[in-house]
Design an enzyme around this catalytic site. Structure first.
Site: not given
Length: 317
Positions: A281, A283
């Site tokens: 991911e 972020n």
């Protein structure tokens, strides 16, 4: 010269000052002579081409239960009355969050918004990461059970998670002989209109899910988040624990690939997640982890972030 900093965040009463990254940023800003103002994302208003918010001057201190003090409320034109807006409210990344980015984008020509609201809107964590698929584990985004079943059959064990989830919520491990994939797909389809993400399971998650913070595109440090017994999720918000760590050559390679684009987009404070050398991911909405990183490494990440913000604000003057 001190900056007027409006912090768009959750209620001051609800934050955990021991580990909250926004609070650490506020303490650092105050120490650097900047003036802080607090407001909530839901308080934004647009009228006659201007964006307003009811703000309260705020001072902060690291004293549990007495960590903030508000001054008298006033209404700010966020374009004219502030130098910096910190967009730090927690996800979910829903239509309310997206609307806030649209409104703040309208003040960007006058006020520095961090992170850049248009870039945040265009970089949801589990979609922006697809631009760097060469560093990711095998990944599928779908709503179709037959596609998820084929992916599961190919990889044996998978992780299923909502596309716009956060803090480790609703992340499921589906094992090799697990018969719950159909029910899980049905559940996701009922709760969310969006597709969901399916990734090949990485057994080395038991050794940690590393949060790496980048400031203006450069790695500032990392913390290794370890899942508690019986869990695959290592997020600190769901009971994971932090451990000191260093960046590997592979992780530095990932940072080198992402960094220039993050800086170009105005994504000043970013947290990436890496498991066993695989990027999972990126972020950008309200990254966390700097308190734990600084605790283990003796560093001062808030100062790095403010130096980057101050340089960008000076360049606009």
């Amino acid at each position: 010269m001190g900056l007027r900093v409006a912090v768009q965040m959750d209620p001051m009463e609800t934050i955990n000052i021991a580990g909250d990254s926004t609070f650490a940023l506020m303490l650092s800003a105050q120490a650097r002579g900047h003036k802080l103002y607090h407001y909530a994302a839901g308080d934004l208003s647009y009228r006659d081409g201007r964006v307003y918010a009811p703000v309260r001057p705020v001072t902060v201190q690291r004293v549990a239960g007495a960590h903030f003090q508000f001054g008298e409320p006033e209404t700010f034109d966020l374009g004219a009355d502030t130098d910096v807006v910190l967009m730090r409210q927690d996800p979910p990344f829903d239509l309310a969050y997206i609307t806030a980015t649209h409104l703040l984008e309208r003040v960007q020509h006058e006020t520095l918004v961090v992170n850049d609201p248009a870039a945040v809107r265009n970089a949801p964590e589990k979609l922006f990461v697809l631009d760097y698929a060469e560093f990711m584990p095998p990944t599928m985004i779908t709503r179709r059970l037959e596609d998820a079943r084929a992916f599961h059959a190919e990889h044996g064990e998978v992780v299923v998670k909502p596309l716009y989830g956060n803090a480790g919520s609703a992340v499921f491990h589906v094992g090799r002989k697990d018969a719950n994939l159909a029910a899980l797909t049905e559940l996701f389809g009922q709760v969310w209109r969006e597709p969901f993400m399916v990734q090949a399971f990485l057994p080395d998650v038991s050794k940690g899910d590393k949060r790496i913070v980048l400031v203006d595109g450069k790695p500032a440090g990392a913390v290794n988040r370890l899942p508690k017994a019986g869990e695959i999720r290592s997020n600190l918000a769901v009971g994971g624990s932090g451990a000191q760590t260093e960046l590997t050559p592979r992780e530095l390679e990932i940072c080198g690939a992402l960094g220039p684009e993050l800086a170009k987009r105005g994504l000043v404070f970013v947290g990436i997640d890496v498991i066993a050398g695989y990027l999972t991911e990126i972020n950008v909405t309200s990254p966390t982890g700097i308190v734990a990183i600084d605790k283990f490494n003796g560093t001062d990440t808030p100062t790095l972030i403010w130096e980057a913000i101050e340089a960008r604000a000076a360049a606009r003057a």
